[in-house]
Design a protein around this motif. Sequence first.
Motif, PDB file in Angstrom:
ATOM      1  N   TYR A   1       0.849  -1.199   0.000  1.00 50.69           N
ATOM      2  CA  TYR A   1       0.000   0.000   0.000  1.00 50.69           C
ATOM      3  C   TYR A   1       0.882   1.245   0.000  1.00 50.69           C
ATOM      4  CZ  TYR A   1      -3.593  -3.394   1.167  1.00 50.69           C
ATOM      5  OH  TYR A   1      -4.438  -4.476   1.137  1.00 50.69           O
ATOM      6  N   ASP A   2       0.421   2.259  -0.710  1.00 52.30           N
ATOM      7  CA  ASP A   2       1.235   3.481  -0.824  1.00 52.30           C
ATOM      8  C   ASP A   2       0.817   4.567   0.162  1.00 52.30           C
ATOM      9  OD1 ASP A   2      -1.145   4.365  -1.881  1.00 52.30           O
ATOM     10  OD2 ASP A   2      -0.363   4.728  -3.894  1.00 52.30           O
ATOM     11  N   ASN A   3      -0.050   4.230   1.130  1.00 52.63           N
ATOM     12  CA  ASN A   3      -0.420   5.199   2.166  1.00 52.63           C
ATOM     13  C   ASN A   3      -0.838   4.462   3.433  1.00 52.63           C
ATOM     14  OD1 ASN A   3      -3.626   5.164   2.307  1.00 52.63           O
ATOM     15  ND2 ASN A   3      -3.041   4.972   0.158  1.00 52.63           N
ATOM     16  N   TRP A   4      -0.645   5.130   4.585  1.00 53.62           N
ATOM     17  CA  TRP A   4      -0.920   4.516   5.871  1.00 53.62           C
ATOM     18  C   TRP A   4      -2.408   4.232   6.080  1.00 53.62           C
ATOM     19  CZ3 TRP A   4       0.025   1.469   9.495  1.00 53.62           C
ATOM     20  CH2 TRP A   4      -0.628   1.531  10.716  1.00 53.62           C
ATOM     21  N   GLU A   5      -3.276   5.093   5.567  1.00 56.04           N
ATOM     22  CA  GLU A   5      -4.716   4.920   5.768  1.00 56.04           C
ATOM     23  C   GLU A   5      -5.181   3.571   5.227  1.00 56.04           C
ATOM     24  OE1 GLU A   5      -8.436   5.930   7.232  1.00 56.04           O
ATOM     25  OE2 GLU A   5      -6.542   6.988   7.483  1.00 56.04           O
ATOM     26  N   ASP A   6      -4.768   3.224   4.007  1.00 57.00           N
ATOM     27  CA  ASP A   6      -5.169   1.946   3.412  1.00 57.00           C
ATOM     28  C   ASP A   6      -4.561   0.771   4.179  1.00 57.00           C
ATOM     29  OD1 ASP A   6      -6.671   3.220   1.512  1.00 57.00           O
ATOM     30  OD2 ASP A   6      -5.176   3.074  -0.083  1.00 57.00           O
ATOM     31  N   CYS A   7      -3.291   0.927   4.565  1.00 57.34           N
ATOM     32  CA  CYS A   7      -2.631  -0.134   5.328  1.00 57.34           C
ATOM     33  C   CYS A   7      -3.341  -0.345   6.656  1.00 57.34           C
ATOM     34  CB  CYS A   7      -1.166   0.227   5.537  1.00 57.34           C
ATOM     35  SG  CYS A   7      -0.265  -0.910   6.634  1.00 57.34           S
ATOM     36  N   LYS A   8      -3.663   0.757   7.330  1.00 53.90           N
ATOM     37  CA  LYS A   8      -4.304   0.700   8.644  1.00 53.90           C
ATOM     38  C   LYS A   8      -5.610  -0.076   8.598  1.00 53.90           C
ATOM     39  CE  LYS A   8      -6.360   4.432   9.884  1.00 53.90           C
ATOM     40  NZ  LYS A   8      -6.604   5.831  10.304  1.00 53.90           N
ATOM     41  N   ASN A   9      -6.378   0.103   7.532  1.00 53.55           N
ATOM     42  CA  ASN A   9      -7.662  -0.588   7.419  1.00 53.55           C
ATOM     43  C   ASN A   9      -7.493  -2.100   7.320  1.00 53.55           C
ATOM     44  OD1 ASN A   9      -9.137   1.778   7.500  1.00 53.55           O
ATOM     45  ND2 ASN A   9      -9.165   2.034   5.290  1.00 53.55           N
ATOM     46  N   GLN A  10      -6.297  -2.540   6.928  1.00 56.46           N
ATOM     47  CA  GLN A  10      -6.052  -3.974   6.801  1.00 56.46           C
ATOM     48  C   GLN A  10      -5.546  -4.602   8.099  1.00 56.46           C
ATOM     49  OE1 GLN A  10      -7.233  -4.756   3.921  1.00 56.46           O
ATOM     50  NE2 GLN A  10      -7.218  -2.567   3.364  1.00 56.46           N
ATOM     51  N   VAL A  11      -4.928  -3.801   8.962  1.00 60.27           N
ATOM     52  CA  VAL A  11      -4.236  -4.384  10.113  1.00 60.27           C
ATOM     53  C   VAL A  11      -4.796  -4.006  11.482  1.00 60.27           C
ATOM     54  CG1 VAL A  11      -2.104  -4.553   8.793  1.00 60.27           C
ATOM     55  CG2 VAL A  11      -2.514  -2.510  10.156  1.00 60.27           C
TER      56      VAL A  11
END
Length: 213
Positions: free
Chosen positions: A20-30
């Motif tokens: 993922y190229d941004n923390w927001e998208d990554c955060k939604n996964q983890v």
Amino acid sequence: MAKSKSKFYVVWKGRNTGIYDNWEDCKNQVLGYEGAQYKSFQSRTEALSSFESGPNLSNYGKASKGLSSGPSKSSKSNIVQNSISVDAACSGNPGLMEYRGVYTSDARQIFHQGPFKDGTNNIGEFLALVHILALLKKQEREDVLIYTDSKTAMAWVKNKKAKTTLEKTGRNEIIFDLIERAEKWLKNNTFKNPVVKWETESWGEIPADFGRK
């Protein structure tokens, strides 16, 4: 030319793995995903290489324990906006009790139950949590994260039992009926929705709060 400060996030274990190229998208996964494994990298090439080779704690050192490199727990940016928050309110103990669920992002109300006479806040928190779990199960939306500020409600749901000391009166029979139905649903169903503790001290009141403190 100034060097770009953009980061790339690798998720080896989460709701959806990938880069993922941004923390927001990554955060939604983890966030709220038990055992999540993820880390940030300075370049896509490095991220791709690490994603393909898999997580290796020995290469990251103590600072990357748990492979987490997102914002701290206390940061409001750590809140998953695409989620649902539940809460309860009770005037007295026991007293008039009600509970509801809202969208975390804008506090739009999804459901509201009560008020019921001779109830408690813990019971309301428990019923709110089971209510949204059942609703999301019916809607086949078991990927939606749920916030609650009640550790008691989380424990009761985990144990599939409301361990209340509330006494039954002629005015709160409906509450005991709701508890019985909630416990029966928990015993007969499973759910995948991550249930996460809302950090009130760091984030402020939960969006579903009734504002009566």
